[in-house]
Design a protein around this motif. Structure first.
Motif, mmCIF file in Angstrom:
data_model
loop_
_atom_site.group_PDB
_atom_site.id
_atom_site.type_symbol
_atom_site.label_atom_id
_atom_site.label_comp_id
_atom_site.label_asym_id
_atom_site.label_seq_id
_atom_site.Cartn_x
_atom_site.Cartn_y
_atom_site.Cartn_z
ATOM 1 N N VAL A 1 -10.673 5.903 2.799
ATOM 2 C CA VAL A 1 -11.192 4.739 3.528
ATOM 3 C C VAL A 1 -10.080 4.190 4.422
ATOM 4 O O VAL A 1 -10.293 3.863 5.589
ATOM 5 C CB VAL A 1 -11.682 3.636 2.557
ATOM 6 N N GLN A 2 -8.862 4.113 3.848
ATOM 7 C CA GLN A 2 -7.706 3.639 4.610
ATOM 8 C C GLN A 2 -7.546 4.452 5.905
ATOM 9 O O GLN A 2 -7.437 3.910 6.991
ATOM 10 C CB GLN A 2 -6.451 3.787 3.737
ATOM 11 N N LEU B 1 -15.975 -0.866 -0.184
ATOM 12 C CA LEU B 1 -14.969 -1.109 0.865
ATOM 13 C C LEU B 1 -15.606 -1.039 2.252
ATOM 14 O O LEU B 1 -15.410 -1.916 3.085
ATOM 15 C CB LEU B 1 -13.838 -0.080 0.759
ATOM 16 N N GLN C 1 -7.116 -4.800 11.553
ATOM 17 C CA GLN C 1 -8.282 -5.646 11.220
ATOM 18 C C GLN C 1 -7.906 -6.844 10.338
ATOM 19 O O GLN C 1 -8.750 -7.652 10.016
ATOM 20 C CB GLN C 1 -9.351 -4.790 10.507
ATOM 21 N N LYS D 1 -7.144 -6.931 7.097
ATOM 22 C CA LYS D 1 -7.928 -6.904 5.851
ATOM 23 C C LYS D 1 -7.067 -6.246 4.776
ATOM 24 O O LYS D 1 -6.366 -5.270 5.052
ATOM 25 C CB LYS D 1 -9.186 -6.042 6.021
ATOM 26 N N GLY E 1 -10.669 2.781 13.275
ATOM 27 C CA GLY E 1 -11.638 1.880 13.907
ATOM 28 C C GLY E 1 -13.023 2.472 14.093
ATOM 29 O O GLY E 1 -13.658 2.254 15.122
ATOM 30 N N TYR F 1 -7.339 -5.025 0.484
ATOM 31 C CA TYR F 1 -8.168 -4.899 -0.717
ATOM 32 C C TYR F 1 -7.318 -4.332 -1.843
ATOM 33 O O TYR F 1 -6.517 -3.428 -1.617
ATOM 34 C CB TYR F 1 -9.332 -3.931 -0.482
ATOM 35 N N ALA G 1 -10.872 4.029 8.222
ATOM 36 C CA ALA G 1 -11.062 2.681 8.763
ATOM 37 C C ALA G 1 -9.960 2.317 9.752
ATOM 38 O O ALA G 1 -10.198 1.578 10.704
ATOM 39 C CB ALA G 1 -11.117 1.660 7.623
ATOM 40 N N SER G 2 -8.753 2.853 9.531
ATOM 41 C CA SER G 2 -7.657 2.508 10.448
ATOM 42 C C SER G 2 -7.887 3.116 11.833
ATOM 43 O O SER G 2 -7.251 2.730 12.802
ATOM 44 C CB SER G 2 -6.309 2.940 9.877
ATOM 45 N N ASN H 1 -3.049 4.674 -5.033
ATOM 46 C CA ASN H 1 -4.050 4.391 -3.983
ATOM 47 C C ASN H 1 -4.913 3.181 -4.339
ATOM 48 O O ASN H 1 -6.102 3.159 -4.031
ATOM 49 C CB ASN H 1 -4.944 5.607 -3.735
ATOM 50 N N ARG I 1 0.830 -1.205 0.000
ATOM 51 C CA ARG I 1 0.000 0.000 0.000
ATOM 52 C C ARG I 1 0.864 1.254 0.000
ATOM 53 O O ARG I 1 0.624 2.199 -0.743
ATOM 54 C CB ARG I 1 -0.924 0.008 1.223
ATOM 55 N N ALA J 1 -8.066 5.872 -0.512
ATOM 56 C CA ALA J 1 -7.044 6.351 0.433
ATOM 57 C C ALA J 1 -7.712 6.920 1.684
ATOM 58 O O ALA J 1 -7.205 6.769 2.794
ATOM 59 C CB ALA J 1 -6.166 7.400 -0.235
ATOM 60 N N LEU K 1 -16.218 -3.862 5.247
ATOM 61 C CA LEU K 1 -15.682 -3.650 6.604
ATOM 62 C C LEU K 1 -16.806 -3.509 7.643
ATOM 63 O O LEU K 1 -16.547 -3.271 8.813
ATOM 64 C CB LEU K 1 -14.807 -2.384 6.619
ATOM 65 N N VAL L 1 -5.792 -0.913 -0.207
ATOM 66 C CA VAL L 1 -6.185 -0.528 1.151
ATOM 67 C C VAL L 1 -5.768 -1.694 2.047
ATOM 68 O O VAL L 1 -6.162 -2.834 1.801
ATOM 69 C CB VAL L 1 -7.709 -0.283 1.250
ATOM 70 N N CYS L 2 -4.929 -1.437 3.050
ATOM 71 C CA CYS L 2 -4.490 -2.494 3.958
ATOM 72 C C CYS L 2 -4.702 -2.040 5.395
ATOM 73 O O CYS L 2 -4.171 -1.016 5.810
ATOM 74 C CB CYS L 2 -3.009 -2.803 3.719
ATOM 75 N N LEU L 3 -5.524 -2.788 6.120
ATOM 76 C CA LEU L 3 -5.798 -2.441 7.516
ATOM 77 C C LEU L 3 -5.078 -3.461 8.398
ATOM 78 O O LEU L 3 -5.518 -4.608 8.529
ATOM 79 C CB LEU L 3 -7.299 -2.418 7.754
#
Lengths: 285, 108
Positions: free
Chosen positions: B55-56, B78, A91, A93, B62, A95, B59-60, A83, A77, B53, B82, A86-88
């Protein structure tokens, strides 16, 4: 010499000018290639036919992440300029957004555990045809739903090579497909119409070409329609007016039959010969 | 519970930004403590992929819910995956304070 025929607004007559120029150049016995770069809606073949000699698929690689192997470190990422990933980490996850992947390969290098591979994705077809006079027609056709037609256009440009005269029928607008088409051109013919919409979009095209440092001139199509503002604007800006094509029912009749006015009407033939001469003069300056 | 709201400015009196990926600020509101954090959106001028980007970023942190004026297809898919709830207020000209009162405090 490479000439791109472009316009900001759609439907102003790019293909009309490109096909008629091709006709007069071929008629003069010149070695000319016409490449249809309007990959989302190519239509040169409606007006000029040739014998298809090659159909070549254009494809691109697409990164694929294996979630079984992924350790969610986020390196891919961080390396992706577009972009597309997406790497969480928390969590666990990950994508990959196919549409945003540009096939640069950076994520494959970044991944420390080899969780990323590539698969081929089809983008379109490049068709090459030869006319009776041995002139070349190339068509870029992007598949329906493809996010960007640029790789297909670039493949068509590469296929076109460097013939003595190359005409490029550009896509409308001033976004990436337009830029990709005019990038290799020595000169750009901008086709507009004398309406407020035509002038607005012409000025956007002019701003873009000025930034690209490309020489250009303007053809006003459907002269007599709309108003005189475009002519005043061209004079003010010192932009060469290459030709006025009248708002003539005869042209519409010929064109609607899928024929070319340069082939059926001496006056129009002369006009298109003159455009080519003017462009060549401007290029020599 | 944490909630993200897109904001046009960096104060609670700012109007919600109707864009998600290219908003000016993200507001992170903690319903437990009532704390409000304003984060300038680093993706607002991204050439491509501002939505993913963002969303990243969101979402990070939480979050469980995101409140904005609109969400694109990529962003929506996305967040769906999640399991983050998306809320679009009927009135797009509410301020951050008004949104917190209307959508967050009411639901306690």
């Amino acid at each position: 010499m490479k000439i791109a025929i472009a316009s900001g607004k759609g439907g102003t007559g790019k293909t009309f000018v490109a096909t008629n120029l091709f006709y007069v150049a071929a008629k003069e016995g010149r070695q000319v290639t016409l490449t249809d770069c309007d990959a989302e809606e190519p239509n040169v073949s409606v007006f000029i036919q040739g014998k298809t000699i090659e159909e070549k698929l254009v494809s691109q690689n697409l990164a694929v992440i294996d979630p079984q192997l992924c350790i969610y470190c986020g390196k891919c990422r961080d390396w992706c300029e577009y972009n597309a990933i997406v790497c969480l980490e928390e969590q666990r996850k990950i994508y990959l957004l196919d549409d945003l992947c540009h096939d640069c390969g950076a994520c494959l290098v970044a991944c420390p555990v080899g969780a990323i591979t590539e698969k081929e994705r089809r983008l379109g077809v490049i068709t090459t045809a030869i006319t009776k006079k041995n002139n070349v027609l190339i068509e870029a056709r992007a598949d329906v739903g493809v996010y960007s037609s640029v790789p297909v256009i670039k493949a068509a440009l590469a296929k076109s090579g460097h013939p003595p005269l190359l005409l490029l029928d550009a896509p409308p607008g001033i976004s990436c497909p337009f830029i990709a088409t005019v990038a290799p051109a020595d000169f750009v013919i901008l086709v507009t119409e004398p309406t407020p919409f035509g002038l607005n979009d012409l000025s956007l095209s002019v701003q873009t070409l000025e930034q690209l440092n490309k020489p250009f001139g303007v053809v006003v199509n459907r002269d007599g329609l709309g108003d005189e503002k475009v002519y005043h604007w061209l004079e003010e800006k010192g932009i060469p007016l290459l030709m006025k094509i009248p708002f003539d029912k005869k042209i519409a009749e010929i064109y609607a039959r899928g024929h070319l006015p340069a082939a059926e009407d001496e006056t129009y033939k002369k006009h298109f010969v003159e455009i080519l001469q003017k462009v060549e003069e401007l290029c020599e300056k | 519970m944490k909630i993200a709201i897109t904001s046009s400015g960096n104060s609670p009196d700012s109007v919600m930004d109707s864009r998600f990926g290219r908003c000016m600020y993200f507001v992170f509101y903690d319903t437990k403590t009532g704390a409000m954090e304003f984060v300038p959106n680093p993706n607002k001028d991204a050439i491509e992929g501002a939505g993913p980007a963002s969303v990243q970023l969101v979402a990070s942190k939480g979050v469980d819910k995101v409140i904005s004026g609109e969400f694109g297809n990529k962003v929506k898919a996305l967040f769906d995956s999640l399991k983050v709830q998306l809320i679009i207020p009927e009135n797009p000209s509410l301020t951050i304070n008004q949104i917190v009162d209307k959508f967050v405090k009411q639901q306690k």
